[in-house]
Write a protein that holds these residues in place. Structure first.
Motif, short mmCIF file in Angstrom:
data_model
loop_
_atom_site.label_atom_id
_atom_site.label_comp_id
_atom_site.label_asym_id
_atom_site.label_seq_id
_atom_site.Cartn_x
_atom_site.Cartn_y
_atom_site.Cartn_z
N LEU A 149 22.28 -5.16 57.15
CA LEU A 149 23.07 -5.58 55.99
C LEU A 149 24.38 -6.23 56.42
CD1 LEU A 149 22.43 -2.51 53.65
CD2 LEU A 149 21.38 -4.77 53.54
N LEU A 150 24.99 -5.72 57.49
CA LEU A 150 26.21 -6.37 57.99
C LEU A 150 25.90 -7.78 58.48
CD1 LEU A 150 27.76 -3.37 59.97
CD2 LEU A 150 28.76 -4.47 57.96
N ARG A 151 24.73 -7.98 59.06
CA ARG A 151 24.33 -9.32 59.49
C ARG A 151 24.07 -10.23 58.29
NH1 ARG A 151 23.38 -10.66 64.59
NH2 ARG A 151 23.23 -9.07 66.23
N LYS A 152 23.43 -9.70 57.25
CA LYS A 152 23.21 -10.50 56.04
C LYS A 152 24.53 -10.97 55.46
CE LYS A 152 18.78 -8.67 54.35
NZ LYS A 152 18.08 -9.97 54.28
N ALA A 153 25.56 -10.12 55.57
CA ALA A 153 26.87 -10.46 55.02
C ALA A 153 27.65 -11.42 55.93
CB ALA A 153 27.68 -9.18 54.80
N GLY A 154 27.10 -11.68 57.12
CA GLY A 154 27.77 -12.61 58.03
C GLY A 154 29.02 -12.03 58.67
N VAL A 155 29.05 -10.72 58.88
CA VAL A 155 30.22 -10.07 59.47
C VAL A 155 30.25 -10.38 60.97
CG1 VAL A 155 31.35 -7.87 59.93
CG2 VAL A 155 30.21 -8.25 57.74
N PRO A 156 31.24 -11.12 61.46
CA PRO A 156 31.25 -11.52 62.87
C PRO A 156 31.44 -10.36 63.83
CG PRO A 156 33.32 -12.15 61.81
CD PRO A 156 32.40 -11.68 60.72
N GLU A 157 32.00 -9.26 63.35
CA GLU A 157 32.27 -8.11 64.23
C GLU A 157 31.01 -7.49 64.83
OE1 GLU A 157 35.93 -8.68 61.84
OE2 GLU A 157 33.79 -8.70 61.40
N VAL A 158 29.81 -7.79 64.28
CA VAL A 158 28.59 -7.20 64.81
C VAL A 158 27.81 -8.17 65.70
CG1 VAL A 158 28.34 -5.54 62.94
CG2 VAL A 158 27.26 -7.78 62.73
N LYS A 159 28.42 -9.28 66.06
CA LYS A 159 27.74 -10.21 66.95
C LYS A 159 27.40 -9.51 68.27
CE LYS A 159 28.15 -14.69 69.24
NZ LYS A 159 29.01 -15.87 69.53
N GLY A 160 26.15 -9.67 68.70
CA GLY A 160 25.69 -9.07 69.95
C GLY A 160 25.21 -7.64 69.82
#
Length: 498
Positions: free
Chosen positions: A253-264
């Protein structure tokens, strides 16, 4: 066929997931902003069916009394207890919150969710005896652990837990510590009671509703698309703040929201199975929680433990965990979860983390190949007289451990929880597991500090009425922390510490 998308509606705070984190967040927000509109979406037909469920976790009130992974031993034999002190302080905070809610009437009779159950650490062999002696020496000097006892004597250990000694060959090198103030917690009951109060205070709880998309608006608010799994209808809900306590689906869900903090970031799924017995002849001899030491090179999540439990009012004993490899991120998830989580930014971190954690791979392989006879053989280390017919195997919860990007393309497997918050604080999520439910209150406080920075100073003052430990520096003022714990224990019907 999916139903038509309805017109948008709006709420102040939207929470995703029907577990203990969402329930705790909802309880706190309602006490500082009772006029706000709050909605919780849960994809299953009841709350507390995943990791918060009583059968899906160890039920340990994690206070570092028995968990040896919180007191690591260095190569020179020194033992570090700093994490144990921190973990204990976190659970003290949790107990003060629950105690206040019982006084309010928001939670029911304490024995329905928390019961005094002594915590023991138990080891075998000369080297482990030496480790436990040093661990006890350091911990017993700290106020949090002043009532802890230590013994290498068969007779004393038998008094603490008869099942550990009955049938054990004489002369074996063993040692144990005993912490009488430990607890057994039915986190499923905690979650259900919190949600009952949440709804009574005007919160909306929408079961069988799954979030399928998240989009950020120009003003920083969020449009959340949610599907009603009963009839297929979808609608869009606009929210100022979005909080994700969706277990293994939080990262998605964080990825769906485009949250950059979870990159990688990636996840590694591990399922757990346990042996269970409700035979009164066995449970009468074992009314403690006993944690052992993980095998050489094995991850801390594989610590064997024999737990006295009370789940839904039934006394039982559990032994495990035995790891399983199921590519789901939730117990009620999809076998495609792991594959669908792969991205160009996390493939290498996931691969390198796997190579650097061959101990976990070995444990998984051994547990997957183990039959009932092998599992009972492992149980005999704790209960030499255990009989196979008394113990049944069941599947517990599904965990999604964090794989976090480190240097370059490398990834690190993390055994713990982590709060991810966007730069502006309008979206936050909880990743990982263990000690998980025991630290739901500190986790919720961390989220609120990050998401409501402008209001936090006022919130902290107001929340102190229901979380007396809030603002207390447990490291520098442990005696004050123990005074507050004593007040909470009285409210929770727990015995006074010696």
């Amino acid at each position: 066929m999916e139903g038509a998308k309805s017109a948008s509606d709006s709420v102040d705070v939207l929470l995703v997931g029907g577990g203990i984190v969402s329930a705790t967040l909802g309880a706190m927000i309602q006490r500082v902003h009772p006029e706000w509109s709050l909605t919780v979406f849960e994809r299953l037909d009841e709350v507390a069916l995943e990791s918060s469920n009583g059968w899906n976790n160890a039920g340990t009130g994690h206070a570092a009394l028995c968990e040896l992974n919180y007191t690591p031993e260095a190569a020179d034999g020194s033992v570090n207890i700093s994490k144990a002190i921190a973990i204990n302080g976190q659970f003290l905070t949790t107990k003060t919150f629950w105690g206040s809610l019982v006084t309010e009437g928001a939670m029911r009779e304490p024995s329905t969710f928390i019961n005094n159950t002594a915590h023991m650490a138990f080891v075998r062999g000369d080297a482990n005896q030496k480790f436990l002696r040093e661990r006890f020496r350091l911990m017993s000097e700290h106020p949090f652990f002043h009532d802890m006892e230590h013994s290498e004597d068969y007779g004393q250990i038998e008094q603490w837990s008869p099942l550990l000694i009955e049938g054990r060959p004489a002369g074996e090198k063993i040692a144990a510590t005993y912490a009488p103030s430990g607890t057994d917690v039915d986190f499923g009951a905690v979650t259900r009671q919190l949600f009952e109060d949440f709804v009574a205070r005007g919160g909306a709880l929408e079961l069988k509703h799954e979030v399928t998309d998240i989009e950020r608006n120009a003003d920083g608010s969020w449009n959340v698309t949610v599907k009603n799994l009963r009839d297929g209808a979808t609608r869009v809900v606009r929210t100022k703040v979005l909080m994700l306590g969706a277990g293994g689906y939080t990262l998605k869900l964080l990825r769906k929201a485009g949250v950059p903090e979870v990159k990688g970031y990636g996840l590694f799924p591990v399922s757990g199975t346990f042996l269970s017995t409700e035979n009164p002849a066995v449970t009468a001899k074992h009314q403690t929680k006993v944690y052992g030491k993980a095998a050489e090179g094995a991850p801390p999540m594989s610590m064997p433990h024999l737990d006295a439990r009370i789940i839904d009012g039934q006394r039982t004993a559990l032994f495990g965990p035995f790891a399983g490899l199921v590519p789901k991120f939730l117990k009620e998830g999809s076998v495609l979860d792991l594959f669908q989580s792969l991205r160009t930014d996390n493939v290498l971190p996931i691969a390198t983390a796997g190579l650097e954690n061959l101990g976990l791979t070995k444990v998984l392989a051994q547990d997957l190949l183990a039959n009932q006879a092998k599992r009972i053989e492992a149980l005999h280390d704790f209960a030499p007289t255990a009989v196979s017919d008394d113990w049944r195997l069941f599947t517990a919860g599904q965990r999604a451990q964090i794989i976090k990007p480190s240097s370059g393309t490398k990834g690190t497997l993390q055994f713990g929880t982590e709060v991810i918050t966007s730069a502006n604080g309008t979206i936050a999520g909880v990743l990982g597991a263990s000690p998980g439910a025991s630290t739901a209150v500190p986790i919720a406080l961390d989220i609120l500090r990050s998401s409501f920075k402008d209001e936090w100073e006022r919130w902290e003052n107001e929340l102190r009425s229901v979380i007396p430990m809030l603002g207390t520096d447990v490291a520098s003022d442990p005696h004050r922390a123990l005074e507050l714990e004593a007040e909470a224990d009285t409210k929770l019907g727990l015995p006074k510490r010696g």
